[in-house]
Design an enzyme around this catalytic site. Structure first.
Site, PDB file in Angstrom:
ATOM      1  CG  PHE B  32     -28.827 -22.024  41.615  1.00 23.91           C
ATOM      2  CD1 PHE B  32     -30.045 -21.972  42.297  1.00 23.91           C
ATOM      3  CD2 PHE B  32     -27.644 -22.089  42.351  1.00 23.91           C
ATOM      4  CE1 PHE B  32     -30.076 -21.967  43.696  1.00 23.91           C
ATOM      5  CE2 PHE B  32     -27.671 -22.083  43.740  1.00 23.91           C
ATOM      6  CZ  PHE B  32     -28.884 -22.023  44.418  1.00 23.91           C
ATOM      7  CG  ASP B  33     -32.002 -24.471  35.560  1.00 25.13           C
ATOM      8  OD1 ASP B  33     -31.070 -25.307  35.545  1.00 25.13           O
ATOM      9  OD2 ASP B  33     -33.195 -24.762  35.806  1.00 25.13           O
ATOM     10  CB  THR B  34     -31.823 -18.268  36.349  1.00 20.70           C
ATOM     11  OG1 THR B  34     -32.576 -18.911  35.311  1.00 20.70           O
ATOM     12  CG2 THR B  34     -31.815 -16.765  36.125  1.00 20.70           C
ATOM     13  CB  THR B  66     -30.548 -17.888  32.214  1.00 19.48           C
ATOM     14  OG1 THR B  66     -31.079 -18.870  31.324  1.00 19.48           O
ATOM     15  CG2 THR B  66     -31.076 -16.508  31.853  1.00 19.48           C
ATOM     16  NE  ARG B 259     -32.799 -26.246  38.460  1.00 17.05           N
ATOM     17  CZ  ARG B 259     -31.715 -26.987  38.669  1.00 17.05           C
ATOM     18  NH1 ARG B 259     -31.527 -27.605  39.845  1.00 17.05           N
ATOM     19  NH2 ARG B 259     -30.794 -27.119  37.745  1.00 17.05           N
TER      20      ARG B 259
END
Lengths: 322, 322
Positions: B32-34, B66, B259
């Site tokens: 994951f990015d967020t 994020t 993501r």
């Protein structure tokens, strides 16, 4: 050949409207020895007596009918109800005693003391007003909460720390509580997380008729707890629960149900109660909660035996007398 | 010949517990990015930050993730939330701004102003606290009720006479209200009898985690009205409503949902929201409402992607780093 189709007996017919029909009113009244009256929305709306109620009750009394008053309103004790009958000049013109008055608080107190036989070491937490407290005290049941002014204090973080299940709390009893607040709901919820603490309600009426309008009923006191408990419903002692009929029979020594009529302004409490208790008849009035179109279509599958606009309409039966 | 039976794809498997499994935690985080975090019961419980939360958020921030905060709690505005992050020393170690914070009050305000486009002549009656008032004011929506101290006056008979439907009231908006009372419920009910007055709720969480316990949630503010209205339910803007995702996308300019991972302590709000919004993953924590057995059996048909005991468990992923 023209064939007549008899009415399908499984489809009940709209109940007859007896208003302005003196002969039908007289025939209706003659069927019964006992009349059970709901109070709010039938006899009065808040502080106001409804039109011709006093005269109608006097008329029925003059016909030697037994008059019983059966209310889901838990805010007053039976003694307070008697005071209201006197203040509205219904008593003592009609000699009413508390033995003719049945409230959901009394029904709940009778059930807790006689059926549940709550041990004397257990207390009942009340979300409700003084009528419940008075009836529980009379029945010898320990209680707390209710009208205790400390229940209205602002909620502090320190308070939140103290809330929790309590094995000495045998039941939470909900009634109409016009001082309901977040503290009481929080406390009640935590008590109800104890597996032995019962969830009770004097009644679960969704609304309460007063001043010609509807206000939140006792069902709205229990509703937040039902939500928090994932749908768990309280055991209820008001109409239409037959616990109320048990209380009436205990108090009156019994009466012939086939010669008794329940009069009320709600299909789902009063009329359902009359039907399920096997009374000889039911009469809906339009001065409280139910609307005429709901009576006519048997809203919720509940069919009144007959209906009038106001209880005072019964007076017109006199015109059919010889 | 022994035949292997593949798992029935219609029967979801219990989600993996990642606590104490550094490699699995690292693999999970890497997807994951967020990260979208619920707050009450995930980051803190009442005034107390939960163990290792600050360090975990710093760790994820150091990985360039994020971080978004998505709460159904309507009692605080986004500005007040930012103050809480600062007072708990999460900010400014992590540079959080209000643009990363999404509350059900904000989601409701956005919906009322942008989707409903309530005319400026219409007002919103608030059953809730200052967080709702602040967000409605920011969105240019007229409102009354809420934290106005005159809403806490004792109820008189004269007051009852004044309650009724009001065509200038465009909506009744319910949120968590720790000063809920009979006056407010009565007024709100009468407004809702007007056919053009909408019934709205910031969210309908049944409970609210604080001080390591559960207290009445915003759903208990609406519950008495739902009872009075015969089952009519409010339109709700908090999780799991996708109105909340619309608000997040409007505020962030959008992100790659595949993501992104929703982290929460409730299956029926947080996890359901993540699943229904099509996020790449969901993670349940056991420091708030949901119990481990409920996560394992997919209570209510809602299956988390994985779960940990506490958010702080994610820190152990560091042990799997080279």
């Amino acid at each position: 050949m023209t064939q007549t189709h008899p009415a399908d007996p499984s489809t009940p017919q709209p109940p007859p409207k007896l208003t302005n029909n003196p002969q039908a009113l007289k025939t209706f009244i003659d069927q019964f020895d006992t009349f059970l009256f709901d109070c709010d929305g039938v006899l009065w709306s808040g502080p106001q007596l409804l039109p011709n109620v006093r005269e109608t009750l006097l008329y029925l009394h003059s016909l030697n009918k037994t008059l019983l008053f059966v209310t889901n309103n838990s805010t007053k004790s039976r003694a307070s109800y008697l005071d209201k009958f006197t203040s509205l000049s219904i008593a003592p013109s009609i000699p009413i005693t508390t033995s003719q008055i049945f409230s959901s608080s009394y029904s709940a107190a009778l059930y807790i003391s006689r059926i549940l036989r709550l041990p004397s070491s257990k207390r009942v937490y009340i979300l409700g007003e003084s009528g419940i407290e008075e009836e529980l005290t009379l029945a010898g049941i320990s209680h707390f909460g209710g009208s205790d002014p400390t229940e209205n204090r602002p909620l502090s973080d320190a308070d939140l720390e103290t809330f929790g299940p309590d094995p000495t709390v045998g039941a939470v009893l909900c009634g109409l509580d016009r001082n309901l607040n977040y503290r009481k709901l929080s406390k009640a919820f935590h008590y109800l997380t104890h597996p032995d603490t019962l969830f009770l309600a004097t009644n679960i009426d969704s609304t309460f008729p007063s001043h010609g309008k509807l206000f939140p009923g006792a069902g709205t006191t229990a509703a937040p707890l039902v939500t928090m408990l994932g749908g768990r419903e309280p055991t209820s002692f008001g109409k239409p629960s037959l616990a109320m009929m048990d209380a009436i029979e205990a108090g009156t020594g019994g009466f012939e149900r086939s010669r008794a009529c329940m009069v009320g302004d709600r299909l789902n409490t009063d009329i359902k109660f009359g039907v399920e208790a096997g009374l000889g008849g039911t009469l809906a009035v339009l001065t409280g909660v139910v609307k005429e179109e709901e009576v006519v279509r048997g809203e919720g599958g509940v069919w009144a035996g007959a209906y009038v606009e106001t209880l005072g309409d019964l007076l017109k039966a006199r015109e059919a007398e010889e």
